[in-house]
Design an enzyme around this catalytic site. Sequence first.
Site, PDB file in Angstrom:
ATOM      1  N   HIS A  59       0.825  -1.205   0.000  1.00 13.36           N
ATOM      2  CA  HIS A  59       0.000   0.000   0.000  1.00 13.36           C
ATOM      3  C   HIS A  59       0.859   1.254   0.000  1.00 13.36           C
ATOM      4  CE1 HIS A  59      -3.354  -2.671   1.041  1.00 13.36           C
ATOM      5  NE2 HIS A  59      -4.029  -1.781   0.362  1.00 13.36           N
ATOM      6  N   GLU A  78     -11.466  -6.783 -33.703  1.00  8.95           N
ATOM      7  CA  GLU A  78     -10.095  -6.789 -34.233  1.00  8.95           C
ATOM      8  C   GLU A  78      -9.909  -7.812 -35.341  1.00  8.95           C
ATOM      9  OE1 GLU A  78      -7.299  -7.535 -31.016  1.00  8.95           O
ATOM     10  OE2 GLU A  78      -8.637  -8.963 -30.064  1.00  8.95           O
ATOM     11  N   CYS A  96      -8.952   0.948 -28.923  1.00 10.93           N
ATOM     12  CA  CYS A  96      -7.894   0.752 -27.934  1.00 10.93           C
ATOM     13  C   CYS A  96      -6.582   0.312 -28.571  1.00 10.93           C
ATOM     14  CB  CYS A  96      -8.319  -0.212 -26.831  1.00 10.93           C
ATOM     15  SG  CYS A  96      -8.614  -1.878 -27.429  1.00 10.93           S
TER      16      CYS A  96
END
Length: 550
Positions: free
Chosen positions: A188, A429, A500
Amino acid sequence: MNKYNGKSVFKGIAIGKISVYKKGEQLVKRTRIEDTQAEIKRYKDAVSEATRQLQDLYDKALKEVGEANAAIFEIHQMMLEDDGYEESVVNIIESQNMNAEYAVATTGDNFSQMFAAMDDEYMRGRAADVKDISERLITILSGKSQSGVSADEPVIVVALDLAPSETVQMDKEKVLSFVTVEGSLNSHTAILARTMSIPSLIGTNMPLDDTVDGKLGIVDGENGCIYVDPDEETIKIMTKKKEEDDNKKLLLQKLKGKENVTLDGQKVKLYANIGNIKDLALVLQNDASGIGLFRSEFIYLDKDDYPTEEEQFTIYKTVVETMAGKQVIIRTLDIGADKQCDYFNMDKEANPALGYRAIRICLTRPEVFKTQLRALFRASAFGNLAIMYPMITSTWEVEEIKRIEQEVKDELTKENIPFGNPQSGIMIETPAAVIISRALAKMVDFFSIGTNDLTQYTLAIDRQNPKLDKFYDAHHPAILEMIRMVVENAHKEGIWAGICGELGADTELTRDFLAMGVDELSVSPGSVLPIRKIIVETDVKEYIKNSGAK
Ligand code: PEP
Ligand code: MG
């Protein structure tokens, strides 16, 4: 001058004095006590005080780094309430007649060793957390105050390791950079450092003594190293690099927080592509409005064996939590072709790009597919997660995916495991998917066009073969026409369509994509702000009128 290498958690350059951070060294005395009940009460009072402190830290972190990152202090509060931890402390006090400080220190050591020995990387990362709460309890029990950075000027903080609470408690105005000898990329603390946009290194093999403390340091987050006591030449080079860096950032900073909307009011989702949890920092730094493509196969490529459901769940959960409500589109594994994993034991193929890859593997190895889907559905309970499927060519594949999705949901329901309601989308695609996009659009929530493969399959050019670069033309009219067609069909069925593939970041085409009505562009994080610049400066209707774009 000495140079030490580490792993970069956050890029950037910091120049300043080094301050070696020493934890409030807790020398715990082992004392025999008679009144065990009074000692247990002392322990319980310390737990209440620690809980109060952690609540304050949570509130502070909430303001500074947002809810998802503040959650660690809630986890600490939960650890404090953990029955096993309390039982162990109480047992040491009662059975050995030992003081509370000793009982807490011993329990803290035992638990942290137990976490450190676990196979699961996330659980190993919790070893630091349990140590952190134990230190806090001991500090309270011994009536001392917590330590921090006490410099009057901003410094490069160098430490063995930093607990999340130590990181967040530091006065950010005084910290130029964090450099630690230990630490994991999943901790973290690393997540907090990224969110704070502070250049940081972990795993830096450097001493923590007078050869470093108080000396001038330069942290190069780009190359993952720190210079201690740098020579004139290095100072000159790095100061120049820092200036260039600062100037670039300053220019782009102006675009941060701005909506991705054109002058004539057309809104676009401007998302980022990532392949790794490490890339999250860049997503936040560049103010992407979401993640449009998380290439999950990198999790598989990083390993010698199949990642478990738990491992994947932890990663997906961290990503959605860090993105704090923004959409995160995770693509199911796209192994095969150039991305080979030995442990998948796949036969050698004459034409791997046309062979056994992506969804074809998933649909024929349901056990692998279902493990990932379970992790994804579970993580969807923690944020705005969407699932995206690669290499689709037929409607039956989507029907099959839906059937398996339903199986996974039924299993989780039966097991009483919570899950959210993620959107499902597909990558367009392959030319086949383009041609049947109207039918596909009726079956899913969104489309994302993978122009890298779409170019390869449409132009019949191996994208891996550098000799064919000259022929690999993503601007080919066939590709642009296909994009237009996919967007049109998506809109006819009321769903959104984005890009993308790498072409989405091609600034020569941004205006054309806007003219086509592309709803989303998902690009590498560094491309987000340059594209935002074009979006906010474009009047799409004017552009169509002047350029003749359709
Ligand atoms: C694409 O094909 O455009 C795409 C985004 O997927 P990848 O590059 O990972 O194959
Ligand atoms: Mg692809």
